[in-house]
Write a protein that holds these residues in place. Structure first.
Motif, short mmCIF file in Angstrom:
data_model
loop_
_atom_site.label_atom_id
_atom_site.label_comp_id
_atom_site.label_asym_id
_atom_site.label_seq_id
_atom_site.Cartn_x
_atom_site.Cartn_y
_atom_site.Cartn_z
N ASN A 160 0.78 -1.05 0.28
CA ASN A 160 0.28 0.09 0.34
C ASN A 160 0.63 1.36 -0.37
OD1 ASN A 160 -2.15 -1.61 0.15
ND2 ASN A 160 -1.88 -1.87 2.33
N ALA A 199 0.55 5.29 1.22
CA ALA A 199 -0.33 6.20 1.76
C ALA A 199 -0.13 7.70 1.53
CB ALA A 199 -0.72 5.76 2.86
N ARG A 200 -0.93 8.84 0.39
CA ARG A 200 0.53 10.21 0.98
C ARG A 200 -1.06 11.05 1.67
NH1 ARG A 200 3.36 7.92 -0.51
NH2 ARG A 200 4.75 7.79 -2.23
N ASP A 240 -3.23 12.06 5.58
CA ASP A 240 -3.83 10.82 6.63
C ASP A 240 -4.42 10.10 6.10
OD1 ASP A 240 -4.75 10.37 9.39
OD2 ASP A 240 -6.15 11.90 9.36
N VAL A 241 -3.81 8.55 5.85
CA VAL A 241 -4.59 7.15 5.77
C VAL A 241 -4.79 6.15 6.78
CG1 VAL A 241 -4.76 5.42 3.37
CG2 VAL A 241 -4.61 7.79 3.08
N HIS A 242 -5.17 5.27 6.38
CA HIS A 242 -5.22 4.11 7.66
C HIS A 242 -6.17 3.06 6.81
CE1 HIS A 242 -4.95 1.82 10.87
NE2 HIS A 242 -5.86 0.84 10.73
N PHE A 243 -5.33 1.92 6.66
CA PHE A 243 -6.01 0.65 5.78
C PHE A 243 -6.08 -0.48 7.08
CE2 PHE A 243 -2.69 2.48 2.65
CZ PHE A 243 -3.32 3.16 1.68
N TYR A 254 -3.16 2.69 -3.40
CA TYR A 254 -2.87 3.88 -3.36
C TYR A 254 -3.70 5.21 -3.35
CZ TYR A 254 -0.14 7.99 -5.18
OH TYR A 254 0.36 9.43 -5.04
N VAL A 255 -2.99 5.32 -2.18
CA VAL A 255 -4.72 6.59 -1.42
C VAL A 255 -4.29 7.86 -1.37
CG1 VAL A 255 -6.22 7.27 0.28
CG2 VAL A 255 -6.34 5.16 -0.78
N THR A 306 -5.07 12.06 0.36
CA THR A 306 -6.26 12.79 0.60
C THR A 306 -4.81 13.94 0.55
OG1 THR A 306 -7.24 13.45 2.67
CG2 THR A 306 -5.57 11.87 2.88
N ARG A 365 -9.13 12.69 6.42
CA ARG A 365 -9.28 10.96 7.48
C ARG A 365 -9.61 10.05 6.14
NH1 ARG A 365 -5.42 8.44 10.39
NH2 ARG A 365 -6.77 6.41 11.20
#
Length: 353
Positions: free
Chosen positions: A286, A288-289, A291-294, A301-302, A304, A308
């Motif tokens: 994964n 994250a760019r 404030d991301v939680h998997f 790919y996330v 924001t 959140r």
């Protein structure tokens, strides 16, 4: 070349703030990276300050970003309308020929590419320059790593040290054709990076696309010039046909050559490309760019803007959150984001474009 709109990276990339003006790979924007990458070759070459070609809506932000780096381009060339890369090449070659002479070499670079290996890039420039000085029009060929259907392919012909004659170009083949190309070992991805003598390419354009050549040169001749800002004549440039440099010149000229370039290249043409080149993937794959939680999620790919974002039980998805839009896509379908942009255009949703 910094005038594109990067529609496949919507909703982050917009007409007034396209992908090349965003920091997508590092702390610098892509146009900043491009300029610094070339500036780093100054010990090896006599490189003039860059010429930046872009549209009016992008000009002030690009200037701000390059000023932050302490870079002073010789010219910001503003296109009043978009006319594709052949017109850009004609204007750039004419401007360089006028100021530095027709023997001066032009390195034509898209501002929205990622190149991981700077040293290999410099070596490729060195190789290409010897061919360009001899009158060749050089393109840079990337060794294919997969049967990508979104890229153009170059078939190499006879050896012309340190590169090859170009035998054929094929634009965006289907998967089966791309697989066959790769199996032969004689094909490269077309990176859309070119090097040529300014006089050489102007002569070729006079012969192969005289309408583009004459309109572009007239737009430059009648441009409004204030200090380093060159605003092309809207009437003259508007008369120029829209065509790519590949179609207008490279597929017609007898001077086309290709230099293999193993430079860690990506055109960052879609969100999946940003996942591909990310060097900070989690063990689950994964990226994250923001404030991301998997949770129980893989290969995703996330990005924001500060809100959140939680992703649960997903595999191979792309999520992008901006102030006014959210994109959710299967990771294998990110090339189709362009269809969303087309729909917004049809609906007249200019506030989202």
């Amino acid at each position: 070349m910094s005038g594109g709109s990067g529609t496949r990276l919507w909703p982050l990339s917009r007409a007034s703030h396209p992908k090349q003006l965003h920091a997508l790979v590092s702390e610098m924007s892509m146009v900043q990276e491009t300029v610094m990458r070339v500036s780093a070759t100054r010990e090896d070459f006599d490189i003039a300050p860059p010429i930046i070609v872009l549209n009016e809506r992008q000009h002030e932000l690009a200037r701000l970003q390059l000023t932050e780096l302490g870079v002073a381009p010789s010219h910001y060339v503003v296109e009043p309308v978009a006319r594709n890369t052949a017109a850009v090449a004609a204007v750039a070659a004419a401007l360089v020929a006028r100021e530095y002479g027709e023997e001066a070499l032009v390195l034509l670079l898209p501002a929205d590419h990622h190149i991981r290996d700077g040293d290999a890039f410099h070596a490729a420039i060195t190789a290409a320059s010897s061919l360009a000085e001899s009158g060749c029009i050089v393109t840079f060929g990337i060794q294919p790593s997969a049967p990508e259907t979104g890229y153009g392919y170059i078939e190499r012909g006879n050896r012309l040290d340190p590169g090859y004659r170009v035998k054929r170009f094929t634009e965006k083949p289907d998967v089966a054709t791309a697989q066959r190309f790769i199996a032969t070992g004689d094909y490269y991805w077309n990176a859309g990076i070119f090097m040529f003598g300014s006089g050489t390419v102007l002569a070729e354009m006079d012969g192969h696309c005289p309408d583009i050549s004459s309109s572009s040169r007239a737009a430059l001749a009648d441009a409004s010039v204030v200090d380093d800002l060159v605003v092309l004549c809207a009437k003259r440039f508007g008369e120029c046909p829209s065509n790519s440099f590949d179609y207008a010149i490279m597929e017609k000229t007898s001077k086309a050559t290709v230099v293999p370039a193993d430079i860690g290249w990506s055109d960052v043409g879609a969100w999946s490309a940003l996942w591909d080149i990310a060097e900070d993937k989690t063990p689950e794959g994964n990226v994250a760019r923001g404030d991301v939680h998997f949770v129980d999620t893989q290969n995703s790919y996330v990005m924001t803007n500060g809100r959140r974002v939680g992703v649960v039980g997903m595999d191979n998805v792309v999520v992008v959150v901006t102030d006014d839009a959210v994109l959710v896509s299967d990771g294998s379908r990110t090339q189709d984001v362009k269809a969303l942009v087309t729909a917004l255009q049809d609906e007249g949703r200019s506030e989202l474009l």
